[in-house]
Design an enzyme around this catalytic site. Structure first.
Site, PDB file in Angstrom:
ATOM      1  N   ASN A   9       0.863  -1.178   0.000  1.00  7.52           N
ATOM      2  CA  ASN A   9       0.000   0.000   0.000  1.00  7.52           C
ATOM      3  C   ASN A   9       0.899   1.227   0.000  1.00  7.52           C
ATOM      4  O   ASN A   9       1.507   1.547   1.016  1.00  7.52           O
ATOM      5  CB  ASN A   9      -0.887  -0.033   1.261  1.00  7.52           C
ATOM      6  CG  ASN A   9      -1.715   1.226   1.414  1.00  7.52           C
ATOM      7  OD1 ASN A   9      -1.814   2.038   0.489  1.00  7.52           O
ATOM      8  ND2 ASN A   9      -2.312   1.416   2.590  1.00  7.52           N
ATOM      9  N   TRP A  10       0.992   1.877  -1.160  1.00  5.89           N
ATOM     10  CA  TRP A  10       1.904   3.019  -1.279  1.00  5.89           C
ATOM     11  C   TRP A  10       1.359   4.247  -0.556  1.00  5.89           C
ATOM     12  O   TRP A  10       2.063   5.225  -0.381  1.00  5.89           O
ATOM     13  CB  TRP A  10       2.134   3.376  -2.737  1.00  5.89           C
ATOM     14  CG  TRP A  10       2.875   2.344  -3.548  1.00  5.89           C
ATOM     15  CD1 TRP A  10       3.290   1.100  -3.140  1.00  5.89           C
ATOM     16  CD2 TRP A  10       3.321   2.485  -4.906  1.00  5.89           C
ATOM     17  NE1 TRP A  10       3.957   0.470  -4.164  1.00  5.89           N
ATOM     18  CE2 TRP A  10       3.986   1.286  -5.271  1.00  5.89           C
ATOM     19  CE3 TRP A  10       3.213   3.496  -5.863  1.00  5.89           C
ATOM     20  CZ2 TRP A  10       4.545   1.089  -6.543  1.00  5.89           C
ATOM     21  CZ3 TRP A  10       3.766   3.297  -7.128  1.00  5.89           C
ATOM     22  CH2 TRP A  10       4.426   2.105  -7.456  1.00  5.89           C
ATOM     23  N   LYS A  11       0.092   4.237  -0.199  1.00  8.70           N
ATOM     24  CA  LYS A  11      -0.572   5.405   0.406  1.00  8.70           C
ATOM     25  C   LYS A  11      -0.328   6.639  -0.487  1.00  8.70           C
ATOM     26  O   LYS A  11      -0.276   6.500  -1.703  1.00  8.70           O
ATOM     27  CB  LYS A  11      -0.074   5.629   1.830  1.00  8.70           C
ATOM     28  CG  LYS A  11      -0.118   4.353   2.667  1.00  8.70           C
ATOM     29  CD  LYS A  11       0.016   4.615   4.115  1.00  8.70           C
ATOM     30  CE  LYS A  11       0.127   3.289   4.852  1.00  8.70           C
ATOM     31  NZ  LYS A  11      -0.042   3.406   6.270  1.00  8.70           N
ATOM     32  N   HIS A  98      -9.544   0.670   4.529  1.00  6.08           N
ATOM     33  CA  HIS A  98      -8.295   0.860   5.287  1.00  6.08           C
ATOM     34  C   HIS A  98      -8.597   1.750   6.497  1.00  6.08           C
ATOM     35  O   HIS A  98      -9.410   2.672   6.414  1.00  6.08           O
ATOM     36  CB  HIS A  98      -7.236   1.504   4.381  1.00  6.08           C
ATOM     37  CG  HIS A  98      -5.872   1.490   5.000  1.00  6.08           C
ATOM     38  ND1 HIS A  98      -5.487   2.387   5.956  1.00  6.08           N
ATOM     39  CD2 HIS A  98      -4.823   0.649   4.820  1.00  6.08           C
ATOM     40  CE1 HIS A  98      -4.241   2.117   6.338  1.00  6.08           C
ATOM     41  NE2 HIS A  98      -3.813   1.059   5.659  1.00  6.08           N
ATOM     42  N   GLU A 100      -7.063   4.128   7.784  1.00  2.96           N
ATOM     43  CA  GLU A 100      -6.868   5.573   7.587  1.00  2.96           C
ATOM     44  C   GLU A 100      -8.085   6.187   6.897  1.00  2.96           C
ATOM     45  O   GLU A 100      -8.470   7.317   7.181  1.00  2.96           O
ATOM     46  CB  GLU A 100      -5.583   5.816   6.770  1.00  2.96           C
ATOM     47  CG  GLU A 100      -4.347   5.553   7.624  1.00  2.96           C
ATOM     48  CD  GLU A 100      -3.105   5.146   6.852  1.00  2.96           C
ATOM     49  OE1 GLU A 100      -3.064   5.314   5.616  1.00  2.96           O
ATOM     50  OE2 GLU A 100      -2.165   4.645   7.503  1.00  2.96           O
ATOM     51  N   GLU A 170      -5.482  -5.665  10.152  1.00  3.35           N
ATOM     52  CA  GLU A 170      -4.484  -4.634  10.416  1.00  3.35           C
ATOM     53  C   GLU A 170      -4.792  -3.943  11.738  1.00  3.35           C
ATOM     54  O   GLU A 170      -5.596  -2.993  11.778  1.00  3.35           O
ATOM     55  CB  GLU A 170      -4.531  -3.581   9.308  1.00  3.35           C
ATOM     56  CG  GLU A 170      -4.231  -4.117   7.927  1.00  3.35           C
ATOM     57  CD  GLU A 170      -3.612  -3.037   7.061  1.00  3.35           C
ATOM     58  OE1 GLU A 170      -2.467  -3.193   6.674  1.00  3.35           O
ATOM     59  OE2 GLU A 170      -4.278  -2.018   6.818  1.00  3.35           O
ATOM     60  N   GLY A 176       2.180   1.691  10.699  1.00  2.28           N
ATOM     61  CA  GLY A 176       3.086   2.837  10.595  1.00  2.28           C
ATOM     62  C   GLY A 176       3.755   3.209  11.910  1.00  2.28           C
ATOM     63  O   GLY A 176       4.369   4.270  12.011  1.00  2.28           O
ATOM     64  N   SER A 216       3.348  -2.715  10.181  1.00  6.98           N
ATOM     65  CA  SER A 216       4.808  -2.688  10.365  1.00  6.98           C
ATOM     66  C   SER A 216       5.490  -4.001   9.999  1.00  6.98           C
ATOM     67  O   SER A 216       6.451  -4.409  10.648  1.00  6.98           O
ATOM     68  CB  SER A 216       5.158  -2.266  11.804  1.00  6.98           C
ATOM     69  OG  SER A 216       4.647  -0.970  12.065  1.00  6.98           O
ATOM     70  N   GLY A 237       2.755  -1.314   4.209  1.00  2.55           N
ATOM     71  CA  GLY A 237       2.804   0.112   3.885  1.00  2.55           C
ATOM     72  C   GLY A 237       4.239   0.537   3.643  1.00  2.55           C
ATOM     73  O   GLY A 237       4.782   0.368   2.545  1.00  2.55           O
ATOM     74  N   GLY A 238       4.889   1.047   4.688  1.00  4.29           N
ATOM     75  CA  GLY A 238       6.230   1.631   4.574  1.00  4.29           C
ATOM     76  C   GLY A 238       7.215   0.773   3.789  1.00  4.29           C
ATOM     77  O   GLY A 238       7.908   1.271   2.890  1.00  4.29           O
TER      78      GLY A 238
HETATM   79  C1  PEP Z   1      -0.801  -0.217   5.901  1.00  6.22           C
HETATM   80  O1  PEP Z   1      -0.850   0.945   5.601  1.00  6.22           O
HETATM   81  O2  PEP Z   1      -1.702  -0.958   5.516  1.00  6.22           O
HETATM   82  C2  PEP Z   1       0.325  -0.705   6.710  1.00  6.22           C
HETATM   83  C3  PEP Z   1       0.287  -1.920   7.177  1.00  6.22           C
HETATM   84  O3  PEP Z   1       1.362   0.174   6.923  1.00  6.22           O
HETATM   85  P1  PEP Z   1       2.789  -0.157   7.596  1.00  6.22           P
HETATM   86  O4  PEP Z   1       3.308  -1.422   6.970  1.00  6.22           O
HETATM   87  O5  PEP Z   1       3.650   1.034   7.271  1.00  6.22           O
HETATM   88  O6  PEP Z   1       2.557  -0.326   9.060  1.00  6.22           O
END
Ligand code: PEP
Length: 253
Positions: A9-11, A98, A100, A170, A176, A216, A237-238
Site C-alpha cells: 500500500n503506497w498510500k 483501510h 486511515e 491490520e 506505521g 509494520s 505500507g512503509g
Molecule cells: C498499511 O498501511 O496498511 C500498513 C500496514 O502500513 P505499515 O506497513 O507502514 O505499518
C-alpha cells in the site's frame, strides 16, 4: 486452495516518475526472485494505476490495485473514483476500508459493504481491511470488534462471492508505528476470523479465503508472521516503498 499474497500500500507517496521506477524494479525483481505461487500486488495512488498497470502487464505474479473506490457506480461525486474506472486501468485489486480511510473519511461498515459488492460485480478483488485500536485491544474487545466489522460489511455476500475476497487484519496500533503484532497475536486473530467465517458459511468456504496481516511488516519480522498457519500474506505500507524490502518480504515464505 487459498493464495499467498504480498500486497503493498503506497498510500500518498511517490510521484508518477518515482512510482513507475519502483513498479518496474519490483516487477523485474519479482520475475527473478519471487516464486510464482506468491501473488504480489502494488496498490498505488489512483493517478498512477494506468501507467503502473502497463509496467506489470507481462508479469505472471505482479498485479496492481487501487487504495479505495466509491460505493456509487458513477455520477456527481467530485474527486471520487469508481470501481469501473479502477478496472479500466488494468488494476485488478482494490483496498476497501483501510483504517486511515475509516478514520479520516468516516467510512462506515455499511458503506464498505456496498463497495465490496460493487467491486466484486465489476470483477475486482477487494482487499477488505479490519482491525482494532489499542484502546479496544486493551479492553480485550478486539475479537468482538473485528467480528462486527466482518459481520456488517461482508456477511451479506453469497458463499461464492465471499470466497473471492481477501481480508487484511491490520491492528491500528501496528500501522506505521514500528510496533508489530506478535506472531501469536496475529495467529489468534486470523484463526478467529477464519472460524467466524466458518460459522456464517462453512469450513470449506473459510479455508479458501486469504487473510493477510498488516502493521509494520518488514523483512526482519515477515518470516515469523508468515509462518503462522492462518496468516496467508501481508499488506505492507512503509516497506513496500523500497523494492528490495518488498521483494525480501515476498521471499520470506
Ligand atoms: C498499511 O498501511 O496498511 C500498513 C500496514 O502500513 P505499515 O506497513 O507502514 O505499518
Amino acid at each position: 486452495m487459498r493464495r499467498k499474497i504480498i500486497a503493498g500500500n503506497w498510500k500518498m507517496n511517490k510521484n508518477l516518475e518515482e512510482g513507475l521506477s519502483l513498479a518496474s524494479e519490483v516487477t523485474n525483481m519479482a520475475a527473478d526472485e519471487v516464486p510464482n505461487d506468491v501473488t504480489m500486488v502494488m496498490c498505488t495512488p489512483a493517478i498512477h494505476l494506468s501507467a503502473v498497470s502497463t509496467t506489470t502487464k507481462d508479469s505472471s505474479n505482479v498485479f496492481v490495485g487501487a487504495q479505495n473506490m466509491s460505493e456509487y457506480e458513477s455520477g456527481a461525486y467530485t474527486g471520487d473514483l469508481s470501481g469501473n474506472m479502477v478496472a479500466s486501468t488494468g488494476a485488478t485489486f482494490v483496498i476497501i476500508g483501510h483504517s486511515e480511510r475509516r478514520e479520516y473519511h468516516f467510512e462506515t461498515n455499511a458503506q464498505l459493504a456496498q463497495r465490496v459488492k460493487l467491486a466484486l460485480s465489476i470483477g475486482l478483488t477487494p482487499i477488505f481491511c479490519c482491525g482494532e485500536s489499542l484502546k479496544t485491544r486493551e479492553a480485550n474487545e478486539h475479537i468482538d470488534f473485528v467480528n462486527k466489522q466482518l459481520d456488517e460489511s461482508l456477511f451479506d455476500l453469497s458463499a461464492e462471492d465471499i470466497k473471492k475476497i481477501v481480508i487484511a487484519y491490520e491492528p491500528i496500533w501496528a500501522i506505521g508505528t514500528g510496533v508489530t503484532a506478535s506472531s501469536e497475536q496475529a495467529q489468534e486473530m486470523h484463526r478467529s476470523i477464519r472460524s467466524f467465517i466458518a460459522t456464517q458459511y462453512t469450513h470449506e468456504v473459510a479455508k479458501e479465503i486469504s487473510i493477510l496481516y498488516g502493521g509494520s511488516m518488514k523483512p526482519g519480522n515477515a518470516q515469523e508472521l508468515l509462518s503462522q498457519p492462518d496468516v496467508d500474506g501481508g499488506l505492507i505500507g512503509g516497506a513496500s516503498l523500497k523494492a528490495r524490502d518488498f521483494i525480501d518480504i515476498a521471499k520470506s515464505y
